[in-house]
Scaffold this active site. Sequence first.
Site: not given
Length: 288
Positions: A246-247
């Site tokens: 989850p950048c």
Amino acid sequence: MQSQEAITYQRVAEALQYLQENYKKQPSLEEVAGKSNLSPFHFQRIFTEWAGVSPKKFLQYISLGHAKRVLKNTSSNLIDASMAAGLSGPGRLHDLFIKIEGMTPGEYKNGGANLQINYSFATSPFGKVLLASTAKGICHISFFETEGFALKDLTDRYPNASFQESMEPIHQKALAIFDKDWSKVDQIKLHLKGTDFQLKVWESLLQIPMGKLSTYGQIAQHIQKPKASRAVGTAIGSNPVAYLIPCHRVIQSSGIFGGYMWDPRRKTAIIGWEAAMTDKKEFPKKSE
């Protein structure tokens, strides 16, 4: 031909962009719906079905003020604290413990020679996605508009690998992360091409709780490289696995969401969608 889900997301994304650009004017539901060429009733219905909340409530989740409040309640050791606390529940994707296995130095240097990579195309709440995996795990997920460009990006990353289009069971497991009942998502293993530093950054991203946000500086602190915020940003920008790593949960310390390789509008949509889903899990009786 686009799926109905992809068409709905496109309309939502356009509406979100309009809301963000004109929030000071407080546009009416009729005005926003008009930008999507829909009636107010129909727009409100499809938006609420997609996001789980009304457009007005969703706008609160993607506002600068909301982001700052989330960051204010996020200590520099959020990641360590969340893991130590053993947070659980269907709204906490990081609890699924997604294991990273880095490719060997030989695999890394030879561009994936002798690797068999199977890939498939699918749809998600945020548009079309390309998924790819080796025998060891997921190696690539990307959002895309055109299949040809998405596939070229994948093959460029592994120029010497063999490719075959095939929907694998692990692809189906990965797609389940977009389902609202995350308790049914199985563990997913990742097989990634990256430097030791990149792998360390990507692994730290997996520990950011859903619905929470972190900053580049906080990630740098967590990997014990407090002066490496810029390098952390570069590593985050080269993340090969959209959403699953989850950048999108890393933003600027000012609260501004910042860029996203798969379209900043998509990052905004994901952050708001996750906030809505988490809020409903934590406060199910709270009215909008």
